[in-house]
Motif scaffolding. Structure first.
Motif, PDB file in Angstrom:
ATOM      1  N   TRP A 139     -27.576 -19.462  -5.084  1.00  0.00           N
ATOM      2  CA  TRP A 139     -27.249 -18.052  -4.850  1.00  0.00           C
ATOM      3  C   TRP A 139     -28.177 -17.456  -3.778  1.00  0.00           C
ATOM      4  CZ3 TRP A 139     -26.434 -20.408  -9.476  1.00  0.00           C
ATOM      5  CH2 TRP A 139     -25.210 -20.169 -10.121  1.00  0.00           C
ATOM      6  N   TYR A 151     -27.129 -18.174  -0.153  1.00  0.00           N
ATOM      7  CA  TYR A 151     -26.107 -17.265   0.363  1.00  0.00           C
ATOM      8  C   TYR A 151     -26.728 -15.939   0.792  1.00  0.00           C
ATOM      9  CZ  TYR A 151     -22.236 -20.269  -1.139  1.00  0.00           C
ATOM     10  OH  TYR A 151     -21.343 -21.312  -1.272  1.00  0.00           O
ATOM     11  N   GLY A 179     -30.483 -13.549  -5.076  1.00  0.00           N
ATOM     12  CA  GLY A 179     -29.289 -14.210  -5.553  1.00  0.00           C
ATOM     13  C   GLY A 179     -28.815 -13.538  -6.827  1.00  0.00           C
ATOM     14  N   ASN A 231     -20.215  -9.270  -2.735  1.00  0.00           N
ATOM     15  CA  ASN A 231     -19.542 -10.295  -1.942  1.00  0.00           C
ATOM     16  C   ASN A 231     -19.096  -9.782  -0.569  1.00  0.00           C
ATOM     17  OD1 ASN A 231     -17.358  -8.710  -2.606  1.00  0.00           O
ATOM     18  ND2 ASN A 231     -16.344 -10.242  -3.883  1.00  0.00           N
ATOM     19  N   SER A 255     -27.886  -7.902  -5.287  1.00  0.00           N
ATOM     20  CA  SER A 255     -27.826  -9.280  -5.774  1.00  0.00           C
ATOM     21  C   SER A 255     -26.547  -9.916  -5.237  1.00  0.00           C
ATOM     22  CB  SER A 255     -27.833  -9.323  -7.309  1.00  0.00           C
ATOM     23  OG  SER A 255     -29.090  -8.893  -7.803  1.00  0.00           O
ATOM     24  N   GLN A 270     -23.538 -12.627  -4.488  1.00  0.00           N
ATOM     25  CA  GLN A 270     -22.672 -13.607  -5.141  1.00  0.00           C
ATOM     26  C   GLN A 270     -22.383 -14.767  -4.182  1.00  0.00           C
ATOM     27  OE1 GLN A 270     -21.731 -15.167  -7.593  1.00  0.00           O
ATOM     28  NE2 GLN A 270     -20.125 -13.988  -8.608  1.00  0.00           N
ATOM     29  N   THR A 271     -22.197 -15.951  -4.726  1.00  0.00           N
ATOM     30  CA  THR A 271     -21.773 -17.083  -3.903  1.00  0.00           C
ATOM     31  C   THR A 271     -20.389 -16.793  -3.334  1.00  0.00           C
ATOM     32  OG1 THR A 271     -20.844 -18.187  -5.843  1.00  0.00           O
ATOM     33  CG2 THR A 271     -23.100 -18.779  -5.223  1.00  0.00           C
TER      34      THR A 271
END
Length: 262
Positions: free
Chosen positions: A39, A42, A118, A145, A178, A180-181
Motif C-alpha cells: 500500500w 502506491y 498506505g 483512490n 491513506s 488504496q491500492t
C-alpha cells in the motif's frame, strides 16, 4: 507541493513461508525476506506523480531499525527526493498510537502540505494514518483512490465507499490521506536507480532529535499488546486446497461447478 510519505518494511508475502514463533504471539521473523509495504508503494508513486505535475518534493519516512533504511533507499530509487529514518531503541514495541506519535513529531519538524500513508500495512489495523491526522488536527480521508490538485490550498480526493460507489471530496491542505491500492501503477525500480541513491545521506533521528519522551512510546507507552497469534481451526465443511496456483484454481473451479456456483 511538499509531500511526506510514511512507509514500512514488512515481510514479503511472495517470498516467505510463515510460521508462528515459540511464544505463539507473532511470526517467526528470523529468516524472513522483507520489502516495502504494498500500500505504501502506491502512496509513494502517487506522491511522485503529483510532484511531477505540480512541482515540489517527496520525502519518505519510516520508523524502524537500521535495516529499514533499505526501504527508504528503494523508494528514493523510485523517485522520492529524500528519506528519513526514525530509529531508537525506545521506539521498539510501539503500538499504532506510538508509531503515529513518532511520525507526528517528524511532521512537525518539517513543513509539509500533504502526508500520505498506505491504507494498511502487514498487521492490517489500518489505524496509523487516522491517528496521525487526529494528533495533528489535520483533515483526513481513507481508502483514497484518486487525487486532483486544485490549487495551493486544497485538493479533490476520491474515495471508495460501500456498495462499489465513488465519492469526491474537497479537502483543505495540509491533510493526511491513506492510499488504496489501484490508484496508480507503481513504476519499476531497477538496479541502476538503486545504485544511484546508494551513497545518498539518509538522516537518522531518535527520540531526542524529535523531542519525544521515551516513556510515551515503545513497550512502556503502548496501550495495546498482542497476546495471541494463531491460525484458525478449520470450520465445519471447510477444505484447504493444496498444490500449485494453477492446480488450486482447477480444483476450485471443479468444486464450484459441482456445487452449482458456475
Amino acid at each position: 507541493m511538499e509531500i511526506l510519505v510514511c512507509v514500512k518494511r514488512v515481510p514479503d508475502t511472495a517470498e516467505n513461508e510463515f510460521e508462528l514463533n515459540s511464544a505463539g504471539n507473532d511470526l517467526d521473523r528470523d529468516d524472513l525476506v522483507y520489502s516495502v509495504n504494498e500500500w505504501d508503494n502506491y502512496a509513494v508513486e502517487e506522491a511522485i506523480q503529483i510532484v511531477d505535475n505540480a512541482g515540489g518534493s517527496v520525502t519518505v519516512v519510516t520508523v524502524g531499525d537500521d535495516e529499514s533504511e533499505e526501504v527508504l533507499r528503494r523508494e528514493m530509487a523510485m523517485g522520492a527526493n529524500n528519506g528519513v529514518l526514525l530509529s531508537d531503541d525506545a521506539f521498539e514495541g510501539s503500538d499504532g498510537k506510538g508509531i503515529a506519535a513518532i511520525l507526528k513529531a517528524e511532521v512537525e519538524k518539517g513543513k509539509y502540505d500533504l502526508i500520505l500513508t498506505g491504507a494498511q500495512a502487514d498487521e492490517g489495523a489500518g489505524q496509523v494514518g487516522g491517528m496521525l491526522a487526529a494528533m495533528l488536527d489535520y483533515p483526513y480521508a481513507s481508502l483514497v483512490n484518486k487525487i486532483e490538485v486544485k490549487d495551493d490550498s486544497s485538493i479533490h480526493v476520491g474515495r471508495e465507499i460501500e456498495g462499489g460507489n465513488q465519492e469526491m471530496n474537497e479537502i483543505q491542505l495540509p491533510c493526511v490521506l491513506s492510499i488504496q491500492t489501484g490508484i496508480n501503477e507503481p513504476r519499476y525500480v531497477g538496479i541502476r536507480g538503486i545504485r544511484k541513491v546508494a551513497s545518498v545521506d539518509v538522516p537518522v533521528k531518535g527520540a531526542g532529535d524529535l523531542g519525544i519522551d521515551p516513556a510515551a512510546v515503545g513497550k512502556d507507552g503502548a496501550k495495546t499488546r498482542r497476546v495471541d497469534y494463531f491460525v484458525p481451526d478449520l470450520g465445519d465443511g471447510a477444505e484447504m486446497l493444496e498444490g500449485s496456483t494453477e492446480e488450486i484454481i482447477e480444483k476450485l473451479i471443479e468444486k464450484l461447478k459441482a456445487k452449482g456456483g458456475l
